[in-house]
Scaffold this motif. Structure first.
Motif, PDB file in Angstrom:
ATOM      1  N   ALA A  96       0.864  -1.175   0.000  1.00  0.00           N
ATOM      2  CA  ALA A  96       0.000   0.000   0.000  1.00  0.00           C
ATOM      3  C   ALA A  96       0.905   1.230   0.000  1.00  0.00           C
ATOM      4  N   PRO A  97       0.434   2.386  -0.468  1.00  0.00           N
ATOM      5  CA  PRO A  97       1.295   3.577  -0.570  1.00  0.00           C
ATOM      6  C   PRO A  97       2.016   3.934   0.724  1.00  0.00           C
ATOM      7  N   TRP A  98       1.384   3.692   1.861  1.00  0.00           N
ATOM      8  CA  TRP A  98       1.983   4.062   3.146  1.00  0.00           C
ATOM      9  C   TRP A  98       2.877   2.966   3.733  1.00  0.00           C
ATOM     10  N   ALA A  99       2.977   1.821   3.071  1.00  0.00           N
ATOM     11  CA  ALA A  99       3.704   0.686   3.657  1.00  0.00           C
ATOM     12  C   ALA A  99       4.884   0.231   2.810  1.00  0.00           C
ATOM     13  N   GLY A 100       5.315   1.035   1.845  1.00  0.00           N
ATOM     14  CA  GLY A 100       6.391   0.590   0.968  1.00  0.00           C
ATOM     15  C   GLY A 100       7.779   0.852   1.511  1.00  0.00           C
ATOM     16  N   ALA A 101       7.977   1.971   2.189  1.00  0.00           N
ATOM     17  CA  ALA A 101       9.312   2.342   2.663  1.00  0.00           C
ATOM     18  C   ALA A 101       9.747   1.420   3.789  1.00  0.00           C
ATOM     19  N   THR A 102      10.901   0.790   3.613  1.00  0.00           N
ATOM     20  CA  THR A 102      11.453  -0.124   4.617  1.00  0.00           C
ATOM     21  C   THR A 102      12.922   0.207   4.806  1.00  0.00           C
ATOM     22  N   ALA A 103      13.315   0.504   6.028  1.00  0.00           N
ATOM     23  CA  ALA A 103      14.682   0.927   6.329  1.00  0.00           C
ATOM     24  C   ALA A 103      15.678  -0.204   6.070  1.00  0.00           C
ATOM     25  N   PRO A 104      16.956   0.130   5.891  1.00  0.00           N
ATOM     26  CA  PRO A 104      17.982  -0.910   5.759  1.00  0.00           C
ATOM     27  C   PRO A 104      17.916  -1.878   6.935  1.00  0.00           C
ATOM     28  N   ASP A 105      17.993  -3.172   6.627  1.00  0.00           N
ATOM     29  CA  ASP A 105      17.887  -4.232   7.634  1.00  0.00           C
ATOM     30  C   ASP A 105      16.553  -4.188   8.382  1.00  0.00           C
ATOM     31  N   GLY A 106      15.582  -3.439   7.842  1.00  0.00           N
ATOM     32  CA  GLY A 106      14.301  -3.288   8.507  1.00  0.00           C
ATOM     33  C   GLY A 106      13.262  -4.269   8.000  1.00  0.00           C
ATOM     34  N   THR A 107      12.122  -4.282   8.675  1.00  0.00           N
ATOM     35  CA  THR A 107      11.037  -5.198   8.332  1.00  0.00           C
ATOM     36  C   THR A 107       9.713  -4.459   8.348  1.00  0.00           C
ATOM     37  N   THR A 108       8.852  -4.764   7.392  1.00  0.00           N
ATOM     38  CA  THR A 108       7.477  -4.294   7.419  1.00  0.00           C
ATOM     39  C   THR A 108       6.569  -5.497   7.224  1.00  0.00           C
ATOM     40  N   THR A 109       5.286  -5.325   7.433  1.00  0.00           N
ATOM     41  CA  THR A 109       4.375  -6.465   7.344  1.00  0.00           C
ATOM     42  C   THR A 109       3.086  -6.080   6.635  1.00  0.00           C
ATOM     43  N   PHE A 110       2.428  -7.082   6.091  1.00  0.00           N
ATOM     44  CA  PHE A 110       1.016  -6.938   5.726  1.00  0.00           C
ATOM     45  C   PHE A 110       0.279  -8.134   6.307  1.00  0.00           C
ATOM     46  N   GLY A 111      -1.005  -7.932   6.585  1.00  0.00           N
ATOM     47  CA  GLY A 111      -1.797  -8.989   7.184  1.00  0.00           C
ATOM     48  C   GLY A 111      -3.057  -9.250   6.392  1.00  0.00           C
ATOM     49  N   PHE A 112      -3.676 -10.371   6.680  1.00  0.00           N
ATOM     50  CA  PHE A 112      -4.914 -10.709   5.979  1.00  0.00           C
ATOM     51  C   PHE A 112      -5.703 -11.722   6.793  1.00  0.00           C
ATOM     52  N   THR A 113      -6.977 -11.787   6.513  1.00  0.00           N
ATOM     53  CA  THR A 113      -7.817 -12.879   6.993  1.00  0.00           C
ATOM     54  C   THR A 113      -8.262 -13.683   5.792  1.00  0.00           C
ATOM     55  N   ALA A 114      -8.453 -14.979   6.021  1.00  0.00           N
ATOM     56  CA  ALA A 114      -8.817 -15.865   4.912  1.00  0.00           C
ATOM     57  C   ALA A 114      -9.763 -16.940   5.403  1.00  0.00           C
ATOM     58  N   THR A 115     -10.576 -17.423   4.507  1.00  0.00           N
ATOM     59  CA  THR A 115     -11.414 -18.583   4.781  1.00  0.00           C
ATOM     60  C   THR A 115     -10.650 -19.833   4.381  1.00  0.00           C
ATOM     61  N   GLY A 116     -11.059 -20.966   4.930  1.00  0.00           N
ATOM     62  CA  GLY A 116     -10.391 -22.219   4.612  1.00  0.00           C
ATOM     63  C   GLY A 116      -9.588 -22.738   5.778  1.00  0.00           C
ATOM     64  N   SER A 117      -9.034 -23.920   5.619  1.00  0.00           N
ATOM     65  CA  SER A 117      -8.273 -24.572   6.685  1.00  0.00           C
ATOM     66  C   SER A 117      -6.935 -23.876   6.910  1.00  0.00           C
ATOM     67  N   PRO A 118      -6.556 -23.638   8.186  1.00  0.00           N
ATOM     68  CA  PRO A 118      -5.260 -23.015   8.468  1.00  0.00           C
ATOM     69  C   PRO A 118      -4.127 -24.030   8.566  1.00  0.00           C
ATOM     70  N   THR A 119      -4.430 -25.314   8.389  1.00  0.00           N
ATOM     71  CA  THR A 119      -3.421 -26.355   8.602  1.00  0.00           C
ATOM     72  C   THR A 119      -2.232 -26.196   7.670  1.00  0.00           C
ATOM     73  N   THR A 120      -2.485 -25.869   6.402  1.00  0.00           N
ATOM     74  CA  THR A 120      -1.406 -25.689   5.428  1.00  0.00           C
ATOM     75  C   THR A 120      -1.167 -24.200   5.204  1.00  0.00           C
ATOM     76  N   PRO A 121      -0.026 -23.665   5.621  1.00  0.00           N
ATOM     77  CA  PRO A 121       0.213 -22.229   5.436  1.00  0.00           C
ATOM     78  C   PRO A 121       0.491 -21.910   3.968  1.00  0.00           C
ATOM     79  N   PRO A 122       0.271 -20.657   3.555  1.00  0.00           N
ATOM     80  CA  PRO A 122       0.622 -20.258   2.191  1.00  0.00           C
ATOM     81  C   PRO A 122       2.098 -20.559   1.906  1.00  0.00           C
ATOM     82  N   GLY A 123       2.382 -20.991   0.691  1.00  0.00           N
ATOM     83  CA  GLY A 123       3.748 -21.358   0.339  1.00  0.00           C
ATOM     84  C   GLY A 123       4.264 -20.595  -0.858  1.00  0.00           C
TER      85      GLY A 123
END
Length: 539
Positions: free
Chosen positions: A507-534
């Motif tokens: 998203a426009p406000w979430a692109g800048a990431t400092a050197p050695d830094g970390t940013t995240t995005f989150g989501f909710t989903a339907t379906g079984s959580p047993t197998t994580p996205p790969g």
């Protein structure tokens, strides 16, 4: 409450530090000469210490009086008021948490005794301890899995813990330890009994949970001395349920040689946050947990009426286990067990795992159908097998799953006013702190399940900037959702597609990431959580 130099500081701590340096050297020896400093630090973090307490040489400053705070303490804020900014600082920050927890909650766990001897056989372990001119001994039973050793070993407290049939079928031995031989229940606080108190005095202010933890550590001492021909010295786990779940939780937190900690339904005095229990309908009151048995240290008695004055809480004890394997199992059907406060502790402690780049090394599961206390549950079998494979057999991947029951779902945001820092010296956020996947890549993506429920889950993807001197101005992540999974809501990013292979750009406000830094995005989903996205990619 006053603190000065850490009271466990002894000359033997220097030997412990030397051992830690040796382990870190071995961990990084296999890396190529071209490996980055970050890779080397991360590899050392993942290897973990080969000593009971790698922070024994850390000096703990005097914090002064602890003001009352209804919010959970910041696990990243040092006692001098500054916050840690690197993974290397966690070692001594953990030492601060440890001492505060000993002083206010559990009582002191003495350093390794002057003399520990014993034997290991296919049927049992004997332990003999000598310290401060006194001696005591106890035993444990051994059950081996099929096949040829040496085997990892899981210490089961009191015969109640994770399903022993699954443990043995997964290739690990079971060590049945009777904690009452070390710290007996049914005794007054001024006349505690058992092997621990035979050595350190019946009027010791140390509670039974820490005494039991001490007993687990002495079993590990003997396994180490045995040479590893039958039981592996570098692959141990601990589990227990109910009061023994409390003991397993403390044992895993206070001995860094334990690779996998699996407390079950530990209730008040175990994993659930102390600050949350008074407001949880039907939960065992802290005063009740303190008086039922001398489980907790004598000093805890002054905090039962106002846990907001505690300098620590159990989310930090969860953090003490990081980055080692942790699988917390809870029962939402029995109000007495305070599972909602347990989920808050797990979520809060998971922030420490996340900061250390080991987010997938912690799992939590309270979404179960059977409400029988300490039952062997089918829902836990899969992640139990995965945890043993990952942390004791060094094969496969960690489950990294949060299945929080909607019956007892805690809200971490209501309990904290601190943010999780981006620590330098962290590897791939998805692989437990190891080297980055493809160090030439501009960025690396890692996934963790934040929580889950019947028919859905919440996920989080971390995007790490692999450059030490150039900021990211934007990123695009690719990933593949398992069959039946579909994204219903997503934040901090813009997705193309909702199922199967999808891409997410910032998203426009979430692109800048400092050197050695970390940013995240989150989501909710339907379906079984047993197998994580790969198939995660980042560009």
């Amino acid at each position: 409450m006053r603190f000065s130099l850490r009271y466990r500081y002894r000359s033997r701590a220097l030997a412990a530090t030397a051992a830690l340096v040796t382990v870190a050297s071995l961990a990084t020896a296999s890396l190529t000469p071209q490996a980055s400093a970050t890779d080397r630090q991360a590899a050392a973090v993942q290897a973990g210490p080969a000593v009971e307490d790698d922070g024994a040489d850390c000096a703990v400053p005097d914090p002064g009086a602890s003001p009352a705070d209804p919010k959970l303490p910041d696990p990243f804020r040092k006692l001098d008021g500054t916050r840690i900014s690197t993974t290397s600082e966690w070692r001594c920050r953990r030492a601060e948490i440890r001492e505060q927890a000993e002083r206010s909650v559990y009582g002191q766990k003495p350093a390794k005794p002057a003399g520990v001897t014993g034997t290991v056989s296919s049927t049992g372990i004997t332990v003999n301890v000598t310290d401060q001119g006194k001696s005591a001994g106890f035993t444990a039973k051994v059950e081996l899995p099929s096949g040829s050793g040496p085997f990892p070993a899981v210490v089961v407290l009191g015969g109640l813990g994770a399903d022993t049939a699954t443990i043995k079928a997964s290739g690990a031995a079971v060590v049945n330890f009777d904690p009452y031989t070390v710290g007996r229940e049914g005794t007054p606080r001024n006349n505690k009994q058992g092997a621990f108190y035979s050595v350190y005095g019946s009027s010791s202010g140390t509670g039974l949970l820490m005494a039991w933890s001490w007993g687990v550590s002495r079993i590990i001492d003997v396994i180490e001395q045995s040479g590893g021909s039958l039981l592996k010295a570098d692959a141990t786990g601990v589990t227990g349920c109910s009061r023994f779940g409390k003991g397993a939780f403390v044992a895993g937190a206070f001995d860094q040689r334990i690779d996998l900690t699996m407390p079950i339904e530990s209730g008040s005095g175990g994993a659930p946050v102390f600050r949350g229990i008074p407001g949880e309908s039907g939960g065992q009151p802290l005063s009740s947990a303190y008086s039922e048995q001398p489980w907790l240290g004598d000093a805890f008695g002054s905090f039962t009426g106002n846990p907001a004055t505690l300098p620590v809480d159990t989310h930090e004890i969860v953090g003490m286990v990081a980055p080692r394997g942790l699988f917390l199992m809870e029962n939402p059907h029995v109000d007495w067990l305070s599972a909602r406060s347990g989920s808050v502790a797990a979520l809060g402690g998971a922030e420490v795992y996340k900061a250390l780049g080991a987010g997938s090394n912690i799992s939590y599961w309270s979404d179960v159908q059977d409400g029988t206390h300490c039952a062997a549950r089918s829902e836990w079998k899969g992640p139990l097998q995965q945890s043993i494979s990952k942390f004791l057999l060094n094969t496969g991947t960690a489950p990294g799953v949060f299945r929080v029951s909607p019956r007892k779902s805690g809200d971490l945001s209501a309990w904290k006013d601190w943010q999780t820092p981006v620590l330098t010296g962290v590897g791939d956020p998805d692989d437990g702190g190891g080297p980055d996947d493809g160090s030439d890549a501009t960025c690396t993506a890692g996934y963790r399940t934040v929580q889950s429920w019947s028919g859905g889950f919440q996920g989080e993807v971390s995007i790490r900037n692999n450059s030490s001197n150039t900021a990211l101005t934007g990123w695009t992540v690719g990933m593949t959702l398992a069959a039946g999974q579909s994204i219903s809501n997503l934040w901090n990013g813009v997705n193309t597609g909702t199922s199967g292979p999808i891409t997410v750009r910032n998203a426009p406000w979430a692109g800048a990431t400092a050197p050695d830094g970390t940013t995240t995005f989150g989501f909710t989903a339907t379906g079984s959580p047993t197998t994580p996205p790969g198939n995660l990619t980042c560009a």
